[in-house]
Design an enzyme around this catalytic site. Structure first.
Site, PDB file in Angstrom:
ATOM      1  N   CYS A   1       0.830  -1.208   0.000  1.00  0.00           N
ATOM      2  CA  CYS A   1       0.000   0.000   0.000  1.00  0.00           C
ATOM      3  C   CYS A   1       0.868   1.263   0.000  1.00  0.00           C
ATOM      4  O   CYS A   1       1.572   1.528  -0.964  1.00  0.00           O
ATOM      5  CB  CYS A   1      -0.991  -0.057   1.162  1.00  0.00           C
ATOM      6  SG  CYS A   1      -2.336   1.132   0.996  1.00  0.00           S
TER       7      CYS A   1
ATOM      8  N   HIS B   1      -3.827  -5.516   0.994  1.00  0.00           N
ATOM      9  CA  HIS B   1      -3.221  -5.775   2.306  1.00  0.00           C
ATOM     10  C   HIS B   1      -3.270  -7.261   2.666  1.00  0.00           C
ATOM     11  O   HIS B   1      -4.186  -7.685   3.374  1.00  0.00           O
ATOM     12  CB  HIS B   1      -3.966  -4.981   3.384  1.00  0.00           C
ATOM     13  CG  HIS B   1      -3.722  -3.506   3.314  1.00  0.00           C
ATOM     14  ND1 HIS B   1      -2.592  -2.927   3.841  1.00  0.00           N
ATOM     15  CD2 HIS B   1      -4.446  -2.499   2.767  1.00  0.00           C
ATOM     16  CE1 HIS B   1      -2.630  -1.612   3.635  1.00  0.00           C
ATOM     17  NE2 HIS B   1      -3.741  -1.331   2.980  1.00  0.00           N
TER      18      HIS B   1
ATOM     19  N   GLU C   1      -1.617  -8.685   4.863  1.00  0.00           N
ATOM     20  CA  GLU C   1      -1.489  -8.801   6.326  1.00  0.00           C
ATOM     21  C   GLU C   1      -2.839  -8.681   7.017  1.00  0.00           C
ATOM     22  O   GLU C   1      -2.959  -9.011   8.198  1.00  0.00           O
ATOM     23  CB  GLU C   1      -0.496  -7.750   6.862  1.00  0.00           C
ATOM     24  CG  GLU C   1      -1.035  -6.314   6.969  1.00  0.00           C
ATOM     25  CD  GLU C   1      -0.992  -5.536   5.665  1.00  0.00           C
ATOM     26  OE1 GLU C   1      -0.985  -6.171   4.583  1.00  0.00           O
ATOM     27  OE2 GLU C   1      -1.009  -4.287   5.716  1.00  0.00           O
TER      28      GLU C   1
END
Lengths: 80, 229
Positions: free
Chosen positions: B86, B203, B205
């Site tokens: 990002c 993302h 994560e």
């Protein structure tokens, strides 16, 4: 000496913000507005007194930070 | 695998990615402040998401010039893997570690939702646990994720297989409907030439626990552990 730097999107790079501004102006009663391109204006106060040297330094600033040359052009104007 | 996670003023996903790494490695990553020109040697460097330096001037432009990024550039040149997510993706393109740039979303809105991604290459440290063509569901959260590169650069990265992920429809079709931000050729993530640096807007994560909406991002971290341990 003062440097005035204009950073603008290169031709061919889409400018959705410029487009939105154009649409708004058309809606506000300015039908004469066609293509709109949005850019940035940056003013720098410089200690340098030699114009040629100042130009060279500001160009370096543009390449290193002020403009992203993948998508942007810059122009420099020195005053004072 | 020992990882370093960079922290800039305005980073906000550094804890998320640190947790994802800890989950798969059982080891806390080293958190590295942006002003640190030197830090512990690690097997992986992560540049996390957020709004570094308030997105002033251009997203990632200031962070790209920070002392820590000068060191990251040196290490990346030596082959230390870098994962940039990002805002991290924006930072590493500004730093010149990846081709192209991220522009304002074509529709001008912040987009925060799950998207579908097609894995373009499983031949990398980052994607070895995926199959080529596999469709993943991973969230995005950004206003400047519109990938752009000039025609020559685009051709070069396509020819060299440097596209990591493309936005797609749930069935894997790569077209405008699956593209959340106007990215050129639906590009969601790219590699450098040696595939040791990867940047992506989504993302992974935030897709590591099924109770939080899916775990399609977990294999990315597991693959890194396998490759780098």
């Amino acid at each position: 000496m003062k440097a005035r730097v204009h950073v603008t999107l290169k031709t061919g790079v889409l400018d959705p913000q410029g487009k939105a501004i154009g649409h708004s102006l058309n809606r506000l009663g300015f039908p004469e507005v066609g293509d709109v391109r949005q850019g940035k204006y940056i003013e720098l106060e410089l200690a340098e007194t030699d114009k040629a040297k100042a130009k060279q330094r500001v160009e370096e600033m543009c390449r290193k930070l002020l403009a992203n040359t993948v998508i942007e052009n810059y122009s420099i104007e020195l005053v004072g | 695998m020992k990882a370093a996670v960079l922290v800039f003023p305005g980073s906000n996903r550094e804890v998320d990615v640190a947790q994802a790494i800890e989950l798969v490695t059982a080891r806390k990553p080293v958190m590295v402040w942006h002003g640190d020109g030197d830090f512990e040697k690690t097997d992986l460097i992560v540049v996390p998401g957020g709004f570094s330096y308030g997105d002033y001037l251009r997203c990632g432009a200031m962070a790209a010039q920070s002392p820590v990024m000068a060191e990251v550039k040196r290490r990346a040149t030596q082959g230390v893997p870098v994962l940039a997510i990002c805002n991290g993706f924006q930072i590493v393109t500004e730093a010149g570690l990846l081709p192209g740039t991220l522009m304002r979303n074509a529709h001008l809105k912040f987009v925060c939702r799950d998207v579908h991604l097609k894995v373009e290459s499983s031949q990398s440290l980052f994607t070895n646990r995926y199959q080529q063509g596999q469709v993943l569901r991973i969230p995005v959260a950004h206003a400047e994720g519109n990938y752009f590169a000039d025609a020559d650069t685009l051709k070069r990265i396509e020819d060299r297989g440097q596209v990591a992920f493309r936005y797609c429809a749930p069935d894997g079709t790569v077209d405008g409907t699956g593209n959340p931000n106007g990215s050129l050729a639906n590009i969601a993530g790219v590699f450098n030439e040696s595939k040791t640096v990867m940047g992506l807007m989504p993302h992974p994560e935030n897709a590591i626990e099924s109770m939080f909406g899916g775990c399609d991002g977990k294999p990315l971290f597991e693959g890194l552990v396998e490759a780098l341990s």
